[in-house]
Write an enzyme that holds these catalytic residues in place. Structure first.
Site, PDB file in Angstrom:
ATOM      1  N   ALA A  66       0.839  -1.200   0.000  1.00  0.00           N
ATOM      2  CA  ALA A  66       0.000   0.000   0.000  1.00  0.00           C
ATOM      3  C   ALA A  66       0.874   1.251   0.000  1.00  0.00           C
ATOM      4  O   ALA A  66       0.692   2.174  -0.802  1.00  0.00           O
ATOM      5  CB  ALA A  66      -0.913  -0.002   1.227  1.00  0.00           C
ATOM      6  N   TYR A  67       1.830   1.271   0.907  1.00  0.00           N
ATOM      7  CA  TYR A  67       2.673   2.455   1.069  1.00  0.00           C
ATOM      8  C   TYR A  67       3.502   2.714  -0.197  1.00  0.00           C
ATOM      9  O   TYR A  67       3.491   3.818  -0.743  1.00  0.00           O
ATOM     10  CB  TYR A  67       3.590   2.254   2.277  1.00  0.00           C
ATOM     11  N   SER A  68       4.207   1.675  -0.672  1.00  0.00           N
ATOM     12  CA  SER A  68       5.093   1.854  -1.831  1.00  0.00           C
ATOM     13  C   SER A  68       4.296   2.278  -3.064  1.00  0.00           C
ATOM     14  O   SER A  68       4.709   3.182  -3.801  1.00  0.00           O
ATOM     15  CB  SER A  68       5.831   0.545  -2.145  1.00  0.00           C
ATOM     16  N   SER A  78       1.331   3.750  -3.198  1.00  0.00           N
ATOM     17  CA  SER A  78       0.746   5.099  -3.054  1.00  0.00           C
ATOM     18  C   SER A  78       1.818   6.159  -3.296  1.00  0.00           C
ATOM     19  O   SER A  78       1.562   7.210  -3.886  1.00  0.00           O
ATOM     20  CB  SER A  78       0.100   5.283  -1.679  1.00  0.00           C
ATOM     21  N   LYS A  79       3.048   5.879  -2.858  1.00  0.00           N
ATOM     22  CA  LYS A  79       4.136   6.852  -3.063  1.00  0.00           C
ATOM     23  C   LYS A  79       4.577   6.874  -4.529  1.00  0.00           C
ATOM     24  O   LYS A  79       4.960   7.918  -5.056  1.00  0.00           O
ATOM     25  CB  LYS A  79       5.308   6.530  -2.136  1.00  0.00           C
TER      26      LYS A  79
END
Ligand code: NAD
Length: 249
Positions: free
Chosen positions: A155-157, A159-160
């Site tokens: 999710a984090y990677s 979204s970035k």
């Protein structure tokens, strides 16, 4: 954080900083205040350290709520009649240390909502005011995770990576307007966000840094202030690296 900054470029400029109550956003807020800027902090939580600072306008908000965000940006504009800088630092990791098949779509959506939609919405509603003044500096805080893809952090990677993609689009869209839009991709900096992550996930990230150390808030603030200064006038749509040698592109 050094208080000996003398960049007069920022004197009386107005900066909107999401996530300015903690970590990277707080360090950048303090650095801009040291240089004479006015800072509107948009965050879920109040920062007691800056709450009573005469140049700080604190606005409590969840940046995923578009209508409230639009209203608050209008409040900032009415108060100062200028918005020179937008820094999008509000962000969350969501649940990490999971492989893709173990993740929930609910968590993926939540992380995208804050990390990508938050940057999109704040820039969407600040841009018209910057365009009115033919000047603006937008900085999205992305992450090395968005360039490299950290296993266990889907999710984090992702979204970035979306934030980095948006930065490229926006840089081109506004290239002739006096408004520049760039991103910053740091590796690990020890903040509350990192403290909340599983130690094995943090070790995975720090082990990959060739300098064998984390970045510091001072290093973040130094580069961020250059990016949002008027001196940074021929670079837009770009993602600046701050990863101790991890990303060489
Ligand atoms: N710390 C690191 O190692 C690191 C590395 C790369 C990128 N980043 C990015 O830097 C940014 C700041 O991270 P940090 O380490 O300072 O984290 P932090 O947790 O210290 O600060 C994040 C701030 O964002 C606020 N926030 C979160 N969700 C919000 C929402 N929906 N609405 C309004 N405010 C909200 C929090 O209240 C907090 O004050 C994030 O975008 C993060 O992804 C951090």
């Amino acid at each position: 954080m050094s208080s000996s900054r003398t960049n007069t470029d920022f004197n009386n400029q107005v900066a909107v900083i999401t996530g300015g109550s903690s970590g990277l956003g707080l360090a950048i807020s303090k650095a801009l205040l040291d240089c004479g800027a006015y800072v509107a902090i948009l965050d879920l939580q109040i920062c007691s350290e800056l709450e009573n600072h005469p140049h700080v306008l604190f606005q409590s908000i969840d940046i995923t709520q578009e209508e409230k965000l639009r209203e608050i940006i209008n409040v900032v504009w009415r108060k100062f009649e200028r918005i020179d800088i937008l820094i999008n630092s509000a962000g969350i990791t969501g649940i990490t240390n999971l492989k893709s098949h173990e993740t929930s779509s609910e968590n993926i959506r939540k992380v995208f909502d804050v990390n990508f939609m938050g940057c999109y919405l704040a820039s969407k509603h600040v841009l018209p005011f910057m365009l009115k003044n033919n000047y603006g500096r937008i900085l999205h805080i992305a992450s090395i995770a968005g360039k490299e893809g950290n296993a266990g952090m889907l999710a984090y990677s992702s979204s970035k990576a979306a934030v980095i993609g948006m930065t490229k689009v926006q840089g081109k869209e506004y290239a002739e307007t006096g408004v520049t839009i760039n991103a910053l991709a740091p590796a690990v900096v020890q903040t509350h966000m990192v403290d909340m992550m599983p130690p094995e996930q943090v070790r995975y990230m720090t082990d990959k840094i060739p300098m064998k150390r984390c970045g510091t808030l001072e290093e973040i603030a130094n580069l961020a202030l250059y990016i949002v200064s008027s001196k940074n006038s021929f670079t837009t749509g770009f993602t600046f690296d701050l990863s101790g040698g991890r990303a060489t592109y």
